[in-house]
Design a protein around this motif. Structure first.
Motif, short mmCIF file in Angstrom:
data_model
loop_
_atom_site.label_atom_id
_atom_site.label_comp_id
_atom_site.label_asym_id
_atom_site.label_seq_id
_atom_site.Cartn_x
_atom_site.Cartn_y
_atom_site.Cartn_z
N LEU A 1053 41.57 36.67 43.54
CA LEU A 1053 42.35 36.84 42.14
C LEU A 1053 42.42 38.06 41.36
O LEU A 1053 41.43 38.42 41.30
CB LEU A 1053 42.30 35.59 41.44
CG LEU A 1053 42.29 33.90 41.48
CD1 LEU A 1053 41.26 33.23 40.93
CD2 LEU A 1053 43.66 33.36 41.09
N LYS A 1054 43.38 38.49 41.19
CA LYS A 1054 42.98 40.00 41.10
C LYS A 1054 42.43 39.64 39.62
O LYS A 1054 41.38 40.44 39.38
CB LYS A 1054 44.06 41.41 40.47
CG LYS A 1054 44.51 41.87 40.12
CD LYS A 1054 45.50 42.83 40.39
CE LYS A 1054 45.55 44.68 39.91
NZ LYS A 1054 46.57 45.38 40.08
N VAL A 1056 40.69 37.50 36.59
CA VAL A 1056 40.04 35.57 36.62
C VAL A 1056 39.29 35.61 34.84
O VAL A 1056 38.63 36.40 34.66
CB VAL A 1056 39.54 35.22 37.27
CG1 VAL A 1056 38.45 35.29 38.35
CG2 VAL A 1056 39.41 34.10 37.40
N TYR A 1070 37.20 36.57 48.24
CA TYR A 1070 38.22 37.44 48.17
C TYR A 1070 38.55 37.74 49.76
O TYR A 1070 37.90 37.63 50.21
CB TYR A 1070 37.90 39.32 47.81
CG TYR A 1070 38.29 38.69 46.11
CD1 TYR A 1070 39.63 38.89 45.74
CD2 TYR A 1070 36.78 38.27 45.35
CE1 TYR A 1070 39.65 38.73 43.74
CE2 TYR A 1070 37.30 38.38 44.15
CZ TYR A 1070 38.26 38.03 43.17
OH TYR A 1070 38.47 37.99 42.20
#
Length: 1125
Positions: A1053-1054, A1056, A1070
């Motif tokens: 998730l870039k 959140v 990640y």
């Protein structure tokens, strides 16, 4: 006839002239009011009141009659210059003002009668003053206080009527109310009286001046002098001292213009002396002392040659003496009133000169006044009036001014009468009184030599006056000054006079003292005189009468022989003790100990040197030395055996040696010579004289002689050493010696490894070896810090003999009297002394070894206490320096520590010891912190540190949440156990505690940490898991975003937005794909807390790793390649 005190100045000349006011009408005996008025006039007169001389006289008092005024001086021949009663007449007999006191009030009912009575009394006073210019005034004594002028009309009318009745001016009538303010009214009256008196004396001056036009310089020369003197005297009465001085100076010039011959010489000198006295007195009064001195010198120069009759030359000397004495008294009086004198110009010189002229008078009287001449009868000085009419004239030819005497026979008888009276004058008393005044002045102005010189003259005068006791006392007093200053010729003359006094008094003790001094080296007498004195001294020692001294009065010698015979009969007084330290006797004595100190096992040796300076050998019977410890005196005596006596040859030095053994209890004490005694004479029918010297001898001249000898020896160099005979002057005195302990014959050696380290048990090895010939008994050791150093060192230094444990604060800084037993010859023993120094810096340590040993001195067995001291200075240094710091788990310095988040404690130990150190172990004593590991283990066990080497440790710690709100907390202590590498394995360890620094705590709302591998590889995926913990009591919203990076690609998730419950944790995974090799910056994680605005992204992500090492992509190796390799 003039008495012996004829040269005294008349009191009316010497006093201060004041206006004379007569008070009449006062009954001071029976009337209290009149008495109070009189007391207000004369009692407690202050200096600020007008100068008036008051006298109460009866109303009908007869004043001196006024002679008929002369209208012409044409045929008048004066008989003298100044009448003897003139000054007294105007000072005490003829008033300037007569004041009549009368009790009368303005409202008196009998006014008319009393007015008439008052006028009658005034007339009586005027009648008695007939021919005089004396003023008359009336003072009305009233009971009531008068009204202000002009308000009481009755008083004004009656005052005018009273003035008419008494023929008075309004300024001559006064009112005196008898009230509480009596003194104030009296002072006002005085001022008015003073003005009337001033007017009277002014009138008198004008009257005298008016005579000048009738005088001629041929026959009236005396009147010119007389009138100028009178004008000056009236000016003084008028308090016009400047004009008085002017007229006195004129009179003085005129008196010396008179033609002088034998018949009037005395009158001229007498008047010149009177006028000179007045001039000098007024000059001092005007504060012009130099003018007074100049006038006096001029006066002496003019008069000193005016001797007059040669047969009466003593009179001139007496007159000159009186001139100097009077000026000295004036000078002294001026000094008391504030004048400043100096050493070279003070009254003493004038008293001294007066004494010199008195001595001349005495000499001239002895020459001119023959004892055989009888006093003439009838006395030529008898006059009908019983006194002189004019100052300075002869009683048998008063008023005679011609050059030749009128009656030659009477003149001769008069001279014989004066000579006869001069024989009865106590000349010595006069001289002594003047010398005494001079001595007092020279003492005051610190002129010691002048004082001594005059005291000698006083002593000689007392001798001539046959007061031998006072003469001897004075001469003895000044002798010490002449001895100190080494005036040997003067001293000899003084001592010779003193010897004559002692002989004539039959003072045995004084006679012997002065005989001894006149025989000594300071005496300048000739050899035959010394022989005579020595014979006399021997006679006195044999209890015989000595021969008379030359130049003694024959009558006194006869009386002295009788006294000496009486002294011979007194058997009980034949022992004398004479201290000669302050004299210069004929026997010299010097003594010395042969060394400034002696060991207790050595005999103490002293020498006494004697030398005689008299013409013949001197016999004595005993020589003894007194010491401060009287128990040794018995060993320092030498006596003659039987009838034989010991003797000293003239000019030869004789030495006597004494020796004794000191007592062991006197070790450390000083022995001094307190005195030396030499016994002259014997008890067998003669006199016994103990000649004593204080200390080690010497006399009044020894110090200077020794100084001269030392200077000459330096100049002569070794030439002095070549002389075989002792040089007396170069002999030095050694009056004391020190008893010191026996030289110890043991060796004390110290071995140690400096410097000492702070808090360590520093070992000092002591080796004692006996080199004595016998057994050294009761050996005791005192070891530790040397006394006398800084008091703080005593509290930070501890000494012990026990090496098994580290000594504590109760251990002393000095261990006294440690018993070590006995030491046989050659035996050696060792002891270790351990020193703990709590503070750094230098210290001096003392090792004192004491013991007893038996020895013999000159056949006597004694027990000697010996000791040997060794001192050593030891520097104490810090063994190592410890530094501590807090870092994060990424090894970044921390200013603040987050609560419940791991951090690192780094410690560094830097050795500053010159010797290797063994670090046995280390540990932490934590107060608030906890360890992040299961068990803390020392990383420095058995580590050896050389100089300047450093040892480091790292501990992972965590700070749990605190119950209180304090932001700064103590960490604890860092404990290091160590010792020297060179010390034995059984030596105690030193525990050093280092206080760790305090930490500042902070709380973080969110704790984020990451799990990632230690490295990555290019183009190979690596997974990173982020743990996000909510450390607050609130639900936190977290916004996360990953920033792109050129070195990585990533999946996950870039961006959140999360909600994390209190105390719970969220994980984010990640996958990072490295694109480049080397240290690469990981993609940055941006985190924000919308509900906690005080926290920024940087604060939250400081716990995350920033970089990772990425390895390059590797090649796949096949089997062939491996085999080839």
């Amino acid at each position: 006839m003039m008495a012996g005190s004829q040269w005294e100045l008349p009191p009316e000349l010497c006093c201060r002239p004041m206006a004379f006011v007569a008070l009449t009408g006062l009954d001071v005996v029976y009337n209290a009011v009149h008495r109070a008025i009189w007391d207000a006039f004369c009692a407690n007169r202050r200096a600020d009141r007008v100068p008036i001389s008051f006298k109460v006289l009866p109303g009908d008092h007869e004043y001196p009659k006024c002679r008929t005024k002369r209208t012409s001086y044409e045929w008048y021949i004066p008989k003298g210059i100044l009448k003897t009663g003139w000054m007294n007449k105007h000072l005490n007999l003829v008033p300037a003002l007569v004041v009549l006191f009368y009790e009368l009030d303005w409202d008196d009912p009998q006014w008319k009668e009393k007015q008439s009575e008052c006028a009658t009394k005034v007339e009586i006073v005027r009648t008695s003053l007939q021919g005089r210019n004396t003023k008359v005034a009336v003072v009305l004594i009233q009971k009531k206080t008068p009204l202000p002028p002009g308000e009481d009309l009755v008083a004004s009318e009656r005052a005018a009527a009273l003035c008419n009745a008494c023929d008075l001016s309004g300024k001559s009538l006064f009112v005196l109310p008898h009230t509480d303010h009596l003194v104030g009214y009296i002072i006002r009256l005085e001022n008015a009286f003073y003005e009337h008196a001033q007017t009277y004396y002014y009138t008198e001056i004008r009257r005298v001046k008016s005579h000048k036009e009738f005088l001629n310089k041929t026959t009236h020369q005396l009147l010119f002098v007389r009138h100028q003197f009178k004008i000056a005297f009236f000016s003084e009465l008028k308090q016009d001292t400047q004009n008085a001085l002017k007229y006195y100076r004129t009179a003085y010039s005129l008196v010396h213009e008179l033609r002088a011959h034998e018949t009037n010489m005395l009158e001229i000198k007498t008047m010149a002396g009177f006028i000179n006295y007045k001039i000098c007195r007024l000059c001092f009064q005007h504060n012009t002392p130099l003018d007074a001195i100049a006038q006096f010198r001029k006066h002496i120069d003019l008069c000193k040659k005016k001797i007059g009759s040669a047969e009466l030359a003593f009179e001139h000397a007496a007159w000159m003496s009186k001139q100097f004495q009077s000026f000295g008294e004036l000078f002294d009086e001026a000094i008391k009133l504030g004048l400043t004198a100096i050493q070279t110009q003070n009254p003493g010189f004038y008293y001294q000169q007066a004494a010199c002229y008195s001595q001349d008078r005495k000499t001239l009287a002895q020459q001119l006044c023959q004892a055989g001449a009888s006093y003439p009868s009838p006395e030529p000085g008898d006059t009908q009036s019983g006194g002189l009419d004019f100052y300075g004239q002869r009683p048998w030819r008063q008023g005679h001014q011609s050059i030749d005497p009128p009656d030659a026979e009477k003149e001769k008888m008069g001279i014989v009468a004066l000579q006869s009276k001069e024989r009865d004058v106590p000349h010595s008393e006069l001289i002594i009184a003047l010398l005494s005044n001079a001595v007092a002045q020279f003492k005051k102005y610190k002129c010691p030599r002048m004082k001594s010189h005059l005291m000698v003259q006083m002593g000689e005068e007392y001798y001539h006056a046959k007061d031998y006791t006072k003469a001897l006392k004075l001469l003895d007093y000044v002798m010490c000054d002449y001895r100190t200053e080494r005036w040997w010729g003067l001293l000899t003359a003084i001592v010779s006079t003193a010897l004559r006094c002692a002989y004539l008094m039959a003072s045995v003790r004084d006679y012997m003292i002065y005989c001894m001094e006149l025989l000594g080296r300071a005496s300048t007498l000739k050899e035959e005189q010394k022989l005579r004195i020595e014979k006399n001294l021997i006679k006195v020692l044999k209890n015989e009468v000595p021969e008379a001294e030359p130049e003694c009065d024959p009558v006194s010698v006869t009386a002295a022989r009788a006294l000496w015979n009486d002294r011979m009969a007194l058997a009980g007084s034949n022992e004398f003790t004479i201290e000669v330290q302050d004299y210069i006797p004929f026997i010299q004595c010097k003594a010395k100990f042969q060394a400034p100190s002696f060991h207790v096992d050595q005999p103490i040796q002293l020498q006494v040197f004697l030398r005689a300076d008299c013409p013949h050998p001197v016999s004595f019977h005993k020589l003894s030395v007194s010491l401060s410890n009287q128990e040794y005196n018995q060993w320092c005596v030498v006596e003659s055996v039987g009838q034989e006596s010991m003797s000293l040859l003239p000019g030869k030095t004789k030495c006597y040696n004494f020796s004794f053994v000191a007592k062991t209890e006197d070790v450390g004490k000083k022995i001094e010579m307190t005195g030396i005694e030499l016994m002259l004479g014997s008890h067998d029918g003669g006199r016994c004289v103990f000649v004593g010297w204080r200390g080690a001898g010497g006399d009044a001249a020894s110090t200077h002689e020794a100084l001269l000898a030392s200077r000459s020896s330096r100049r002569c160099g070794r030439a002095v050493e070549a002389r075989q005979e002792l040089d007396w002057d170069s002999l030095s005195m050694q009056p004391s010696t020190m008893i010191i302990s026996r030289v110890p014959k043991i060796s004390v050696q110290l071995s140690h490894q400096p410097p000492a380290l702070n808090n360590e048990m520093y070992c000092i090895r002591l080796t004692i070896q006996s080199q004595e010939g016998g057994v050294a008994r009761d050996v005791k050791l005192t070891a530790g810090l040397k006394p006398g150093q800084d008091a703080n060192l005593g509290q930070t230094t501890h000494v012990t003999l026990d090496c098994s444990k580290v000594c504590d604060d109760t251990s002393p800084a000095l261990l006294p009297d440690i018993p070590l037993g006995d030491l046989t010859p050659g035996q050696q023993l060792e002891r270790c002394v351990y020193v703990k120094c709590v503070s750094t810096g230098p210290r001096v340590f003392l090792f004192h070894v004491a013991y007893s040993i038996d020895t013999s001195v000159e056949g006597r067995q004694i027990v000697c206490k010996c000791h040997k001291d060794e001192t050593v200075t030891i520097e104490t240094v810090v063994p190592f320096e410890v530094s501590a710091k807090f870092v994060s788990t990424k090894f970044e310095p921390l200013e603040r520590v987050a609560v419940d988040i791991p951090f690192l404690l780094m410690t560094d130990i830097l050795s500053s010891s010159p010797w290797p150190l063994l670090l046995v172990s280390s540990s932490l004593q934590l107060l608030t912190m906890t360890t992040n590991t299961a068990q803390l283990q020392s990383q420095l066990q058995e580590v050896v540190l050389q100089t300047d080497e450093c040892a480091s440790e790292c501990f992972c710690l965590r700070c749990p949440p605190l119950t209180n709100s304090s932001t700064t907390v103590a960490t604890g202590q860092y404990l290091i156990s160590w010792r020297r590498k060179s010390s034995g394995a059984d030596s105690p360890l030193i525990q050093t505690a280092v206080a760790l620094p305090h930490v500042i705590l902070e709380s973080v709302p969110l704790y984020i940490h990451a799990d990632l591998p230690s490295f990555g590889r290019v183009r190979e995926s690596l997974s990173v898991r982020y743990h996000i913990e909510n450390r607050t009591a609130l639900v936190q919203e977290v916004e996360m975003a990953v920033e792109p990076s050129d070195a990585f690609m990533f999946s996950g998730l870039k961006q959140v937005r999360l909600r994390i419950l209190p105390g719970s944790e969220q994980q984010m995974l990640y996958n990072y794909y490295p694109l480049m090799a080397g240290y690469q910056t990981l993609p940055q994680l941006n985190i924000s807390l919308p509900r906690c605005l005080t926290t920024n992204t940087h604060t939250l992500r400081r716990f995350l790793p920033q970089r990772i090492f990425v390895k390059p992509q590797g090649r796949q190796l096949d089997d062939a390649s491996i085999a080839a390799a």
